[in-house]
Enzyme design. Structure first.
Site: not given
Length: 238
Positions: A63, A121, A117
């Protein structure tokens, strides 16, 4: 007056540079390395769509790799100037498709998922990892964790209709890796708890697992946790 004007301009330039530096060098304490079980992602009212490359293998998929702080807070979207650039990870394509597949609808190649992502992040750890390293290290962590094999070795297999306890699942992963995971559950269409995501903590280099300084906040997994089969799952590609 001329001197004052240059002085003010210089101060503004210094402030701008300092601001940019602060964004790029955003600090954090550790990462959550998060994997999700595809059958549990799909076995909800929301359902799922297989990527355009076909149904993923029956294994945990990545993930993300998420910078976090010891107090439970976390940085996000730290550098809008460093957007996802597929050309920087194109050599990882086959491995990303296999180990970091998208299950969102409509069916996709994966670029949107990977870009999300990185931008949410990855930009918060760019002092330590560039785009290529961010994805390459996450792929290495998945191989190190070997989560599905760790569970199967302890007799915890993805089987419809079978249930396990939270301690059994956590214990199997800790036995194999040496570190305590955090287990995230969701609910299937019948509102049964099922194994959804596994969180492991990683040091700031992105290379090694550590004991988690703090665990995420989330609902309890309940006393009986399903681990649904993905090999038997059938979802139409849209």
């Amino acid at each position: 007056m001329k001197y004052c004007g240059w002085s003010t301009l210089l101060k503004l330039l210094v402030l701008q540079c300092f601001t940019i530096l602060c964004v790029v060098s955003k600090e954090f304490d550790f990462y959550y390395f998060v994997q999700q079980w595809p059958a549990s992602y799909c076995d909800t009212k929301k359902s799922c769509c297989y990527p355009v490359t076909g149904k993923p293998q029956e294994d945990f998929g990545i993930h993300g790799l998420w910078p976090n702080n010891n107090d439970g807070s976390y940085p996000t979207e730290c550098d809008s100037n460093n957007t996802f650039d597929y050309s920087k990870v194109v050599d990882l394509t086959s491995s990303l498709q296999e180990n970091w597949p998208t299950l969102a609808c409509p069916s996709a190649f994966g670029l949107k998922f990977w870009g999300h992502e990185w931008e949410k992040h990855g930009t918060c750890c760019e002092t330590y990892l560039d785009q290529h390293s961010y994805f390459a290290y996450a792929l290495q962590l998945k191989e190190k964790a070997n989560t599905l094999q760790s569970l199967v070795a302890a007799g915890i297999t993805p089987t419809d209709g079978k249930h396990y306890t939270l301690n059994e699942i956590k214990g199997a992963i800790k036995e194999a890796t040496g570190f305590t995971p955090w287990i995230d559950c969701n609910k299937d269409v019948y509102k049964n708890h099922q194994l959804y995501q596994v969180y492991m903590c990683v040091d700031k280099t992105g290379l090694g697992f550590i004991e988690c300084p703090v665990f995420p906040h989330g609902p309890s997994c309940g006393n009986a946790i399903a681990f649904p089969s993905f090999s038997a799952t059938s979802v139409a590609t849209i």
